[in-house]
Design an enzyme around this catalytic site. Structure first.
Site, mmCIF file in Angstrom:
data_model
loop_
_atom_site.group_PDB
_atom_site.id
_atom_site.type_symbol
_atom_site.label_atom_id
_atom_site.label_comp_id
_atom_site.label_asym_id
_atom_site.label_seq_id
_atom_site.Cartn_x
_atom_site.Cartn_y
_atom_site.Cartn_z
ATOM 1 C CE LYS A 118 -16.099 -14.663 0.365
ATOM 2 N NZ LYS A 118 -16.562 -13.479 -0.386
ATOM 3 C CE1 TYR B 47 -12.972 -15.162 2.163
ATOM 4 C CE2 TYR B 47 -12.728 -17.433 1.411
ATOM 5 C CZ TYR B 47 -12.828 -16.081 1.131
ATOM 6 O OH TYR B 47 -12.784 -15.648 -0.183
HETATM 7 P P1 NAP Z 1 -8.570 -8.079 -2.511
HETATM 8 O O1 NAP Z 1 -7.609 -7.972 -3.642
HETATM 9 O O2 NAP Z 1 -8.067 -8.248 -1.128
HETATM 10 O O3 NAP Z 1 -9.567 -6.804 -2.576
HETATM 11 C C1 NAP Z 1 -10.576 -6.675 -1.625
HETATM 12 C C2 NAP Z 1 -11.397 -5.455 -1.934
HETATM 13 O O4 NAP Z 1 -12.445 -5.352 -0.953
HETATM 14 C C3 NAP Z 1 -10.625 -4.162 -1.855
HETATM 15 O O5 NAP Z 1 -11.091 -3.282 -2.856
HETATM 16 C C4 NAP Z 1 -10.971 -3.623 -0.465
HETATM 17 O O6 NAP Z 1 -10.889 -2.200 -0.355
HETATM 18 C C5 NAP Z 1 -12.417 -4.052 -0.356
HETATM 19 N N1 NAP Z 1 -12.880 -4.114 1.023
HETATM 20 C C6 NAP Z 1 -12.387 -4.849 2.043
HETATM 21 N N2 NAP Z 1 -13.097 -4.630 3.172
HETATM 22 C C7 NAP Z 1 -14.055 -3.734 2.848
HETATM 23 C C8 NAP Z 1 -15.082 -3.107 3.584
HETATM 24 N N3 NAP Z 1 -15.275 -3.348 4.879
HETATM 25 N N4 NAP Z 1 -15.897 -2.231 2.940
HETATM 26 C C9 NAP Z 1 -15.711 -1.969 1.620
HETATM 27 N N5 NAP Z 1 -14.751 -2.537 0.874
HETATM 28 C C10 NAP Z 1 -13.929 -3.397 1.491
HETATM 29 O O7 NAP Z 1 -9.584 -9.302 -2.733
HETATM 30 P P2 NAP Z 1 -9.957 -10.145 -4.050
HETATM 31 O O8 NAP Z 1 -9.042 -11.307 -4.113
HETATM 32 O O9 NAP Z 1 -10.091 -9.247 -5.212
HETATM 33 O O10 NAP Z 1 -11.377 -10.725 -3.588
HETATM 34 C C11 NAP Z 1 -12.613 -10.174 -4.021
HETATM 35 C C12 NAP Z 1 -13.732 -11.112 -3.572
HETATM 36 O O11 NAP Z 1 -13.512 -12.412 -4.130
HETATM 37 C C13 NAP Z 1 -13.792 -11.305 -2.047
HETATM 38 O O12 NAP Z 1 -15.130 -11.411 -1.642
HETATM 39 C C14 NAP Z 1 -13.082 -12.632 -1.860
HETATM 40 O O13 NAP Z 1 -13.499 -13.275 -0.669
HETATM 41 C C15 NAP Z 1 -13.530 -13.374 -3.100
HETATM 42 N N6 NAP Z 1 -12.644 -14.486 -3.463
HETATM 43 C C16 NAP Z 1 -11.336 -14.269 -3.795
HETATM 44 C C17 NAP Z 1 -10.541 -15.359 -4.145
HETATM 45 C C18 NAP Z 1 -9.097 -15.222 -4.545
HETATM 46 O O14 NAP Z 1 -8.438 -16.247 -4.745
HETATM 47 N N7 NAP Z 1 -8.564 -14.036 -4.679
HETATM 48 C C19 NAP Z 1 -11.080 -16.650 -4.122
HETATM 49 C C20 NAP Z 1 -12.400 -16.817 -3.778
HETATM 50 C C21 NAP Z 1 -13.186 -15.725 -3.463
HETATM 51 P P3 NAP Z 1 -9.520 -1.451 0.137
HETATM 52 O O15 NAP Z 1 -8.539 -1.581 -0.991
HETATM 53 O O16 NAP Z 1 -9.937 -0.051 0.353
HETATM 54 O O17 NAP Z 1 -9.072 -2.175 1.356
#
Ligand code: NAP
Length: 247
Positions: free
Chosen positions: A159, A155
């Site tokens: 990133k 990851y």
């Molecule tokens: P999440 O709740 O797991 O949601 C992920 C989203 O990405 C979902 O809408 C999922 O769609 C979609 N997705 C996954 N694989 C995909 C693919 N191959 N093609 C198209 N869509 C896809 O994640 P989140 O926490 O909101 O994270 C959003 C972003 O922020 C990510 O890039 C993550 O790495 C980054 N981030 C998150 C955190 C945190 O603490 N949450 C921290 C740092 C960075 P489905 O629902 O259809 O599966």
């Protein structure tokens, strides 16, 4: 904003992507977003944006596949009458493990979505934005791409790669009024972090000066600023939204 513009947000059926869509809809954007498999959740995102007065197109598309990215962009352009001012690369996944136990598939899956998916969408958007001599590309990286994290070598690579691509593309596109930036969230309350055991969460919180997790809206606020008129002279930057984690 006088005339409505279109924003394309990847991975917005839930979590941070959904919050970004709703915030941009509030700011006067029409929204195109994609999801991979969560069609019911995607309809909820759509309804929330429509409640803010936006026109919305929800597309099922896997961003790890370059031809599906090209098709997603095609649909976004049809929806936006040939223009796409804003792209937000948000879709991302984790496949955590200690490196010694990490399988090739865990590396490939994470790089394919987080790094290559962002690359494909950046490439599609570059073509459009160069033509229209305007654009905002905002990619969601992570503090893990800056600081690293045990159990997330794959990851972190993806990133950190997003940050490298952001800086390089910012240099390529700056003379055409196109800005390219990254937002690096810390620990945000979404499905992605919901599975972390309570004990581990407590430990992580100890390392956050704010002593609490962030909300998806905290990320959406910064994305909205970068996407709006006020962000016009900011490019190639990585903005951490992390309660002080990276101080
Ligand atoms: P999440 O709740 O797991 O949601 C992920 C989203 O990405 C979902 O809408 C999922 O769609 C979609 N997705 C996954 N694989 C995909 C693919 N191959 N093609 C198209 N869509 C896809 O994640 P989140 O926490 O909101 O994270 C959003 C972003 O922020 C990510 O890039 C993550 O790495 C980054 N981030 C998150 C955190 C945190 O603490 N949450 C921290 C740092 C960075 P489905 O629902 O259809 O599966």
């Amino acid at each position: 904003m006088s005339e409505r513009k279109t924003a394309l947000v990847t991975g917005a059926s839930r979590g941070i992507g959904r919050a970004i869509c709703v915030r941009l809809a509030k700011d006067g954007f029409d929204i195109v977003f994609n999801y991979q498999s969560g069609s019911e959740a995607a309809m909820e995102t759509k309804a929330l944006c429509e409640a803010e007065g936006a026109k919305v197109l929800a597309v099922q598309a896997d961003i790890s596949d370059s031809s599906q990215c090209a098709d997603l962009m095609k649909q976004a352009l049809e929806f936006g009458e040939g223009k796409l001012p804003v792209l937000v690369n948000n879709a991302g996944i984790t496949r955590d493990n200690l490196l010694a136990r990490m399988k090739d598939e865990d590396l490939d899956a994470v790089l394919n979505v987080n790094l290559k998916g962002t690359f494909y969408m950046m490439r599609e958007a570059s073509k459009v934005m160069l033509r229209q001599k305007y654009g905002r590309i905002i990619s969601i990286s992570s503090v893990v791409g800056i600081m690293g994290n045990a159990g997330q070598v794959n990851y972190a690579a993806s990133k950190a790669g997003v940050i490298g691509m952001t800086k390089s593309l910012a240099r390529e596109l700056a003379s055409r009024q196109i800005t390219v930036n990254a937002v690096a969230p810390g620990m945000i309350e979404t499905d992605m972090t919901a599975g972390i055991p309570e004990e581990a969460k407590k430990k992580i919180l100890e390392g956050i000066p704010f002593k609490e997790m962030g909300r998806p809206e905290d990320i959406a606020n910064v994305v909205a600023f970068l996407a709006g008129d006020e962000g016009r002279y900011i490019t190639g930057q990585v903005i951490a939204v992390d309660g002080g984690m990276t101080i």
